[in-house]
Design a protein around this motif. Structure first.
Motif, PDB file in Angstrom:
ATOM      1  N   ILE A  94      -1.089  -1.914  -9.042  1.00 16.24           N
ATOM      2  CA  ILE A  94      -2.441  -2.127  -8.524  1.00 16.24           C
ATOM      3  C   ILE A  94      -3.116  -3.307  -9.217  1.00 16.24           C
ATOM      4  O   ILE A  94      -3.883  -4.061  -8.606  1.00 16.24           O
ATOM      5  CB  ILE A  94      -3.302  -0.837  -8.610  1.00 16.24           C
ATOM      6  CG1 ILE A  94      -4.595  -0.994  -7.801  1.00 16.24           C
ATOM      7  CG2 ILE A  94      -3.600  -0.451 -10.037  1.00 16.24           C
ATOM      8  CD1 ILE A  94      -4.393  -0.965  -6.316  1.00 16.24           C
ATOM      9  N   GLU A  95      -2.812  -3.499 -10.506  1.00 13.73           N
ATOM     10  CA  GLU A  95      -3.374  -4.636 -11.244  1.00 13.73           C
ATOM     11  C   GLU A  95      -2.720  -5.944 -10.817  1.00 13.73           C
ATOM     12  O   GLU A  95      -3.380  -6.986 -10.760  1.00 13.73           O
ATOM     13  CB  GLU A  95      -3.219  -4.418 -12.746  1.00 13.73           C
ATOM     14  CG  GLU A  95      -4.081  -3.282 -13.264  1.00 13.73           C
ATOM     15  CD  GLU A  95      -3.735  -2.853 -14.681  1.00 13.73           C
ATOM     16  OE1 GLU A  95      -2.642  -3.200 -15.185  1.00 13.73           O
ATOM     17  OE2 GLU A  95      -4.555  -2.142 -15.283  1.00 13.73           O
ATOM     18  N   ASN A 121      -4.840 -10.985  -5.538  1.00 13.77           N
ATOM     19  CA  ASN A 121      -6.043 -11.119  -4.696  1.00 13.77           C
ATOM     20  C   ASN A 121      -6.986 -12.168  -5.285  1.00 13.77           C
ATOM     21  O   ASN A 121      -7.469 -13.053  -4.567  1.00 13.77           O
ATOM     22  CB  ASN A 121      -6.801  -9.790  -4.594  1.00 13.77           C
ATOM     23  CG  ASN A 121      -6.136  -8.773  -3.707  1.00 13.77           C
ATOM     24  OD1 ASN A 121      -5.313  -9.089  -2.860  1.00 13.77           O
ATOM     25  ND2 ASN A 121      -6.493  -7.524  -3.907  1.00 13.77           N
ATOM     26  N   ASP A 122      -7.234 -12.068  -6.585  1.00 17.73           N
ATOM     27  CA  ASP A 122      -8.142 -13.005  -7.256  1.00 17.73           C
ATOM     28  C   ASP A 122      -7.607 -14.435  -7.200  1.00 17.73           C
ATOM     29  O   ASP A 122      -8.368 -15.378  -6.955  1.00 17.73           O
ATOM     30  CB  ASP A 122      -8.356 -12.598  -8.712  1.00 17.73           C
ATOM     31  CG  ASP A 122      -9.115 -11.279  -8.862  1.00 17.73           C
ATOM     32  OD1 ASP A 122      -9.704 -10.800  -7.864  1.00 17.73           O
ATOM     33  OD2 ASP A 122      -9.085 -10.718  -9.977  1.00 17.73           O
ATOM     34  N   SER A 160       0.818  -1.212   0.000  1.00 18.12           N
ATOM     35  CA  SER A 160       0.000   0.000   0.000  1.00 18.12           C
ATOM     36  C   SER A 160       0.854   1.267   0.000  1.00 18.12           C
ATOM     37  O   SER A 160       0.397   2.321  -0.427  1.00 18.12           O
ATOM     38  CB  SER A 160      -0.954   0.008   1.197  1.00 18.12           C
ATOM     39  OG  SER A 160      -0.220   0.095   2.402  1.00 18.12           O
ATOM     40  N   GLN A 177      -4.398  -6.831  -7.635  1.00 18.75           N
ATOM     41  CA  GLN A 177      -5.739  -7.370  -7.882  1.00 18.75           C
ATOM     42  C   GLN A 177      -5.673  -8.788  -8.435  1.00 18.75           C
ATOM     43  O   GLN A 177      -6.460  -9.648  -8.041  1.00 18.75           O
ATOM     44  CB  GLN A 177      -6.533  -6.457  -8.825  1.00 18.75           C
ATOM     45  CG  GLN A 177      -7.979  -6.879  -8.976  1.00 18.75           C
ATOM     46  CD  GLN A 177      -8.720  -6.935  -7.655  1.00 18.75           C
ATOM     47  OE1 GLN A 177      -8.759  -5.963  -6.929  1.00 18.75           O
ATOM     48  NE2 GLN A 177      -9.310  -8.083  -7.324  1.00 18.75           N
ATOM     49  N   GLN A 178      -4.732  -9.040  -9.345  1.00 20.94           N
ATOM     50  CA  GLN A 178      -4.587 -10.398  -9.889  1.00 20.94           C
ATOM     51  C   GLN A 178      -4.243 -11.379  -8.774  1.00 20.94           C
ATOM     52  O   GLN A 178      -4.786 -12.482  -8.722  1.00 20.94           O
ATOM     53  CB  GLN A 178      -3.486 -10.450 -10.959  1.00 20.94           C
ATOM     54  CG  GLN A 178      -3.968 -10.118 -12.322  1.00 20.94           C
ATOM     55  CD  GLN A 178      -2.960 -10.511 -13.394  1.00 20.94           C
ATOM     56  OE1 GLN A 178      -2.016 -11.249 -13.165  1.00 20.94           O
ATOM     57  NE2 GLN A 178      -3.173 -10.012 -14.590  1.00 20.94           N
TER      58      GLN A 178
END
Length: 173
Positions: free
Chosen positions: A100-101, A107-108, A26, A104-105
Motif C-alpha cells: 500500500i505504501e 501515486n505521488d 487492488s 502511495q509512493q
C-alpha cells in the motif's frame, strides 16, 4: 513509439495508463507481494518498485539539471548496458515497504511527474536537445523519455501483473 500532439495529450495518456495499471494491485494482498510465479519475471512488489524507481529517476534528472548538477544517466554508478543491477537497487530500495505504501509512493510520483510536464513549455517537451540529460545520439525530445519510462511500462507491466494474478490465483485452486 507513440507521438503526442501536446503536453495535455501526454498527461492524459499517462493518467489513463497509470489508472488501469495501478487498479490491478487492488486484488493483491500484502502477504502475496513477494511471491514469484513461473512465466512472470517480477513479483507484484518488484513490479511496483521498478515503476517507482524509473519515475523517480526521471524526475531526479530534471531536478539535478535545473540545479546545475551534471546528470549521469541512468544513474551514478550504473550503465545502460547493465540495467539489471539498477533494477535490483529499485527492488531493495522500494520493496522493503508495504504494498500500500509502494502504491502511495507511485501515486505521488506520477502526480509530481504530471505537474512537472504541465510546467514545461511545448518546446521544452517536444524539441530535442533542450535538456542535457535527454540529449543522446538518438536526439530524443524529453517527451520520449517520459513515454518510455511511464506510458510504455504502465501498459506492458499491467499485462505482467494480470498474468501474475491469473497464474498465482489459479495455483491456489
Amino acid at each position: 513509439m507513440r507521438e503526442y500532439i501536446n503536453k495535455a495529450e501526454l498527461i492524459s495518456e499517462i493518467q489513463l495508463r497509470y489508472k488501469k495499471y495501478i487498479a490491478e494491485f487492488s486484488e493483491v494482498p500484502e502477504e502475496f507481494k513477494n511471491i514469484k510465479v513461473e512465466q512472470v519475471d517480477k513479483t507484484p512488489s518488484e513490479n511496483l518498485s521498478y515503476q517507482i524507481g524509473w519515475v523517480s529517476l526521471l524526475l531526479s534528472w530534471e531536478e539535478k539539471e535545473v540545479a546545475g548538477i551534471n546528470v549521469q544517466t541512468p544513474m551514478e554508478g550504473y550503465k545502460w548496458n547493465n540495467l539489471g543491477k539498477l533494477y535490483e537497487l529499485f527492488y531493495e530500495t522500494y520493496g522493503q515497504i508495504k504494498l500500500i505504501e509502494q502504491i502511495q509512493q507511485l501515486n505521488d510520483k506520477v502526480e509530481e511527474l504530471c505537474s512537472w510536464i504541465d510546467s514545461l513549455s511545448e518546446e521544452e517537451l517536444f524539441k530535442p536537445e533542450i535538456r542535457k540529460w535527454a540529449t543522446t545520439k538518438a536526439k530524443w525530445p524529453v517527451y520520449k523519455w517520459i513515454h518510455i519510462n511511464t506510458v510504455a511500462p504502465f501498459t506492458n507491466f499491467r499485462t505482467k501483473i494480470r498474468k501474475w494474478k491469473k497464474l498465482y490465483y489459479r495455483s491456489l485452486l
